[in-house]
Every structure is written in C-alpha cells, then in structure tokens.
Enzyme design. Structure first.
Site, short mmCIF file in Angstrom:
data_model
loop_
_atom_site.label_atom_id
_atom_site.label_comp_id
_atom_site.label_asym_id
_atom_site.label_seq_id
_atom_site.Cartn_x
_atom_site.Cartn_y
_atom_site.Cartn_z
N HIS A 1 1.84 4.34 -2.96
CA HIS A 1 1.76 5.86 -2.74
C HIS A 1 3.14 6.45 -3.12
CE1 HIS A 1 -1.65 6.82 -0.74
NE2 HIS A 1 -1.52 6.06 0.30
N HIS B 1 3.49 6.69 -6.90
CA HIS B 1 2.62 7.93 -7.16
C HIS B 1 3.79 9.29 -7.23
CE1 HIS B 1 -1.43 10.05 -7.14
NE2 HIS B 1 -0.68 10.25 -8.26
N HIS C 1 0.79 -1.14 -0.01
CA HIS C 1 -0.16 -0.07 0.07
C HIS C 1 0.61 1.33 0.14
CE1 HIS C 1 -3.57 2.37 1.27
NE2 HIS C 1 -2.76 2.97 1.55
N GLU C 2 1.59 1.27 0.90
CA GLU C 2 2.35 2.49 0.98
C GLU C 2 3.54 2.65 -0.15
OE1 GLU C 2 1.49 4.74 3.09
OE2 GLU C 2 0.41 3.54 4.13
#
Length: 718
Positions: free
Chosen positions: A513, A516, A509-510
C-alpha cells in the site's frame, strides 16, 4: 504565553484610551487589537500556516490537543471563503475557475483533519476521543454544506455538461467526472426536506461510526486474562510467556491484542483457557455494558440504507458498488459463489484432517470447536511439514525483515530509504524515513509504527499525512508523506522483536500500500496514490505478499538473530510446501466476511431483528466449524461498520484474483524482473485513479484477469 500577556496589556491600555475617543476611532482601534489577538493565536497554532519543516512534514512535537478545534474552525472558515469566491466569480464556469478551484480548496482543513483523524487511530486518548464527538459532526455538516451548495453545483454541472467544448486532458476529464459524481452521490440533486434529511443522516452516521470504533477499542483494552498458576502456561512458547510476564505486575497477562491472542490460541494446551480467551474476543461489544454495539450495528445498517434510498438506490450495496470495479451485487455474489464452489470441498477435507488429529489425542467423542482450530491446525502443520511460527521467528527479527522489505523495493524499483531522526514523530516507537528514487531525487517520507499499545486500535493499515500532486503552473511535484501502522510482536528484555511468518506477510501487505502512495505521480491530489476503487486498492498490497515464500527474497534478509545463519534452504522449502496448508478454510473465512457484509448492505428494508441470528444466517454457507451461539462478528467488524469497506469487504478476494494473475507474470519472467517491475510501477502504482482500474490493469498485464491463476496458486486446480 509572553505574547498573549503583551496583547492583553495592549488591549487594556487601548481600551481605556478609546473610551474618550469618537466611536469610529474606537471601532478602528478595537478592530486593530482584535487582529493582533487573532494573529497571535494563529502564530501559536501550528496548523494555521503550512509547516516550515523539512519536506513540510507534520511537526508532531509542536501540536497541542487544544490546537485542533480552533484549527478545524478556521479551516472551515477558509474553505467557505474559497467556495464563496468560486460561486461569485462573474466569469463563465470553466474547468480552471470552478473544478480546479474546488480541488484546491480546503488546504488548511485537510491539513488539520488528516492529522487528527490519523492520530485518533494510531495514538489516541480519552481527550481526543471526546474532542472527536464535537469535531466529526462539524466536519460532516461542513461537507454537506459544500455538497449541497446549489450555486457551486450549478457551476460544476455547467462544466460537466459542456465538457466536450473544452480541450481537457484524460486527467482533467477524470477529475471533472469524479467531482460531478461526488456531488450527485452526496445529495446535490436533493431538494427541500430530502436535502435536510440527508444532512441529518450524514451527521448521525459520523457519530455512530465514531462510537462503534471507540467501543471496540475500549472493550479490547479493558480485557485482561491474568494467570498466576505457571502450569496453565503449558504449551506456550517462551516468547509469548515473556511478553505476558512483561505486561503483568504479578503472574502473566494475556490480552485481546493480536500478538498476545494469536499465540495463546495456537499453543496453549489448556483448552478451558483457550475457550475463555476465544469467547472474550468473539463476544466483544455484545455485553451489557457501555461498550455494547448491538444497537449501533442496527442503526448503522439502517442509516446507510436510508441514505441510499434517499439518493434513489434500492439498497446501500447498489449505491456503493456503482463506484467499484464490480459495479453491482450480482458480480460480487458471482465471485463469492465461485470461490465457495471451488474451495468448499477442500475446506471440508482440511477440517476432517484437523479433526482426525484431535480425535487421535482426545478420543472420537471430542468435538473440534473454534477455540481448538488454531491449536490442532498448528499441530497438524508441524506434523506434516515440521514447521511452526516459533521455529521461524528466530529468522525474522524485525530490523532484518525491514531491511529485506526495503531492499525488495530497492531491487525492484531502485528506490532507497534513509532513516532521519530529525523528522518529528507522534510516538517514540515511530521511525521516519526519507525515500529517494533511483536517480537520487526525493520521493516521499515514510513513517513506520510497528508495535501495539493501548492508544492504538487493532489491525494494520496504511495512511498518509500528505498526498501527492503536481502544480499546473510550475514544475513542482509535491511529494507524499506515507505511514504504515501495525501491531507486531514487541521486543522483550531478553529478545528483540521476532515476527511470525504471518506478520512478515502483513508487513509486505501494508508496504505494498505504501508503494502505491510513494510512487504516486498524478496532477491532482484527489486522484493520487490509493485514491482508486476499493476493489482495486488491494492489488498493490496483496501482490507483495507473494514474495514471502520466494527463496530468492528470503535469502536477502532471513538470518538467525543470534547466530547470523542464513535461513536453510530446506526450511524455505518447508515454508513453500506449507504455503497452502488450510488455504481453503482461510479462503472461506474471507468469503464468510464478504457474505456477512453483503447480507447487511443488500437489505431493501430496515433491520430490527436479532443481530446474532441475522449474522449466522448471512454467512452460514461458508461456515465449516461448529457455530458458537454467543459469538458475534458484526459488533466488532470495524471494516464494514466504521471503516471504508461497507458493501466492499469482497474487495480482498477480488484483488486476490488480480494479484495472483499479476504475479504470475513476475513468476514467468523472474520475480525481480526489471521490465515487469517498471511496467507495474508505471501502469499501476504511479497512476492512482486517473483511469478506470481495468484499463490500467490490462495495460500492465495485456489481458483481463481470471480466477484460474488464484486456483492454481492455491493448489485447488493443478
């Protein structure tokens, strides 16, 4: 120190000499001395000039606590001078001399405040927290001084109203729109007393959020459950016992940190101790001590409401959602109610199944309470699928998981990661990597910080120390410095760090990010990377979690830490089969948080009631387990009270609809499909906030998302 002594001697000698000289000469000499002294100060403060390090990374090893305040002051002074230059420019306001000039202002202030803010979360101490009480209001006042600068806003408004007269690119138009709206939403149109009221409220808000976070961290760190009777450890896995032993000088210590709390609630046979730990966690910041957040919750809710009303909105949700994909609270409630309707029947069945198992073991009179949920859910999962976290841990050694996650990015996007020990870090547990694109060009710096410590707040997050931007006057593409921070199970003297499956998903998940941020490729920093609508920002992170149950991905790294054996196919199948175990209850848990968030921020009147009572009413529709009267989520709910998710917690479920729909394309064409990956990078990851999120999403997917893909993925609909 030597330089300071030399300046002092220089000052004394010239001071004596200047007494006999004319006043003008004395002033010139003293001015020269003062300049020398100021230059000496700046040479000692690492923030005063751009960092002369590899890739311009933060020289953490040279930062002193006493550097922050002077650097903040100087950063404010410099930005004020830059703003003054904009408003005194005699030329007609244009995008270049006003909006772009404003975008580029405050470089030094951003440099120091970014480091200070990030370390306040990842590597804090009492000194930093005290310093924050002075710095945060100062920063808030400075931001207000800019957003309420009538002359600056007048120039921006001229550019905005005449935007069709300039041949602006899509990015330039978006930046102009964001800057103009940002000023309006931060009080630029307020007059007189209303403007001063906004200033006071903003300052109060910054102090309250800081106090909320500090209390939460200190209450978490202050709790210790000390066990000296080994029989009370029954049921706990060896890894949990080892970690508790290492934390204690005598016996075993369990804390409210996730790697300690989670396994205890899942495995400990002693129900009384489970209850004790559960109550400690779920009553945080409600006790009659210095860390109580009950009144702060009320103040935060009311201050945000007052700000919203001052700006012309009915409530804070109406204000905040205007800059979100959802746009209004009706759309948020529509999604939450859709999920409630779709998942509640299954959630009740799941609860009944877990309760039935508890009744088998404890008798029909046994009431399944929240401190029993993880314990009996784990037993049922193990019974149905013969799988549990301890069984999987051996295949998820942290260094191998890291190789697997980095390798996934290499396979999808062609990027590579090279650890560089010469890059300074802020703690010995942190590693720094250079990231290179598929053509070998430098792409970013990535910091990884995996384990809990008293100086780090709970949870997991991605942040940046430097954003990405492209120079309009050259070919320079200034690359970002990204950090992912987590609180994973620590290694022990006997074993390396072995992760739970949930921790593997959190890593993915992180890391999503971080991609991104890493792939950001926009002209303007304020539109770059994760600077997108809050209900869109979770798409890049949550889509990565989908890979966790894919055999082809797990087979790239999941090997037993002792034998090197690849994770067996039948175990992977059990992971896949169990992926939707209690999925409806997990969904309703997120929905309940969304309802609580909206309950606080759709209020049109100030709140002065009982926080616990209001909380229970706000989310009661999503509660399946029995209610515990003393428990309170709001007092520790940093996301919505001290983070960026006020009237925005629904974003996780909103983005989950997006990620399920988006990943269905990967599933359709192959999870490592280069065409789909390139499209996702090009249309989502690299574009930041230069266009509306739905425009970007449809360009990738070819259609708007629907809830169907999520329901199918979760097994709610066949």
């Amino acid at each position: 120190m030597v330089a300071s002594i030399e300046v002092a001697i220089f000052f004394c000698n010239f001071a004596n000499y200047s007494l006999e000289k004319p006043t003008a000469m004395r002033k010139n000499i003293l001015t020269f001395i003062l300049l020398c002294f100021m230059n000496n100060l700046s040479s000692q403060n690492i923030f005063f000039e751009p960092y002369s390090t590899l890739h311009g990374v933060v020289p953490f090893n040279k930062i002193k606590t006493e550097d922050y305040q002077p650097a903040i002051n100087e950063g404010i002074r410099r930005q004020n001078a830059e703003i003054e230059a904009i408003i005194t420019n005699p030329e007609t306001p244009t995008f270049a001399n006003t909006v772009l000039a404003y975008e580029k202002s405050g470089e030094m202030l951003q440099r120091v405040s970014t480091v200070f803010g990030n370390l306040l979360s990842a590597e804090t101490n009492d000194e930093l927290q005290e310093l924050a009480k002075a710095i945060m209001p100062l920063m808030s006042e400075h931001a207000n001084n800019i957003s309420m600068n009538e002359k600056l806003f007048a120039r921006i408004k001229i550019v905005y109203e005449q935007r069709n007269k300039e041949a602006l690119s899509t990015e330039q138009q978006k930046l102009l729109e964001e800057v103009y709206n940002g000023f309006v939403r931060n009080g630029a149109n307020l007059q007189g007393e209303a403007k001063e009221k906004y200033r006071a409220l903003s300052k109060e808000l910054s102090l309250l959020t800081l106090q909320f976070s500090d209390n939460n961290l200190k209450e978490t760190n202050s709790y210790r459950m000390v066990i000296t009777d080994k029989s009370q450890l029954a049921g706990l896995p060896e890894s949990s016992i080892e970690a508790a032993k290492e934390a204690a000088t005598e016996g075993w210590i369990f804390t409210l940190q996730a790697p300690s709390y989670g396994p205890f609630m899942m495995y400990a046979d002693n129900r009384q101790l489970r209850r004790e730990l559960y109550m400690a966690y779920n009553t945080k910041c409600t006790h009659d001590n210095a860390y109580n957040n009950l009144e702060i919750v009320k103040k935060l809710v009311n201050v945000r409401l007052e700000i919203a009303r001052l700006l012309g909105y009915d409530n804070f949700a109406a204000y905040n959602l205007q800059e979100r994909m959802a746009q209004n609270s009706d759309a948020v409630y529509k999604l939450l109610n859709q999920l409630l309707e779709a998942y509640s029947p299954t959630a009740k069945q799941e609860y009944a199944e877990v309760q039935a198992l508890a009744h088998q073991e404890q008798g029909d009179s046994f009431t399944l309470m929240p401190w029993d949920w993880a314990y009996y859910s784990h037993k049922l999962k193990n019974k149905k699928f013969n799988i549990n976290d301890e069984m999987l841990r051996s295949y998820f050694e942290l260094s191998k998981v890291k190789e697997g996650v980095f390798g996934l990015a290499t396979r999808l996007y062609g990027i590579t990661f090279k650890k560089n020990p010469t890059i300074p870090v802020y703690h010995k547990d942190v590693d720094a990597y250079e990231v290179f694109d598929k053509d070998g060009k430098f792409l970013a710096v990535l910091y990884t910080d995996f384990h809990p410590r008293a100086s780090k707040r709970a949870g997991a997050w991605m942040t940046s120390y430097k954003g990405q931007w492209i120079s309009e006057n050259s070919d320079e593409n200034s690359r970002p410095h990204i950090s992912i921070v987590m609180n994973f199970t620590k290694p022990t003297a006997e074993k390396p760090a072995l992760l739970t499956f949930d921790e593997v998903e959190t890593f993915l998940h992180e890391f999503g990010h971080s991609l991104h941020g890493i792939f950001a490729n926009t002209t303007y920093e304020s539109l770059s990377g994760t600077n997108v609508y809050w209900d869109f920002v979770e798409l890049p992170s949550q889509i990565m979690e989908n890979f966790a149950i894919e055999k082809d991905f797990l087979h790239t790294f999941a090997r037993h830490y002792q034998t090197g054996e690849l994770i067996p196919d039948e175990l992977v199948q059990r992971i896949t089969d169990s992926a939707n175990f209690n999925v409806a209850n997990a969904c309703l848990r997120q929905v309940s948080f969304g309802l609580l968030d909206m309950g606080w921020y759709t209020r049109n009147t100030p709140f002065d009631g009982d926080v616990k009572t209001y909380e229970k009413k706000a989310w009661e529709k999503a509660q399946i387990l029995p209610v515990v009267e003393e428990a309170c989520m709001s007092t520790q709910f940093s996301h919505i009270f001290a983070g960026g998710y006020s009237a925005g917690y629904y974003s996780y479920k909103w983005a989950e609809v997006l990620d399920a729909d988006a990943f269905s394309l990967f599933k359709q064409k192959g999870i490592f499909n280069q065409e789909v990956a390139d499209s996702f990078r090009e249309n989502i990851l690299s574009k930041g906030g230069i266009e509306h999120p739905m425009t970007l999403y449809k360009r990738f997917r070819g259609q708007e998302p629907t809830i169907e893909a999520l329901l199918i993925r979760n097994g709610i609909r066949k």
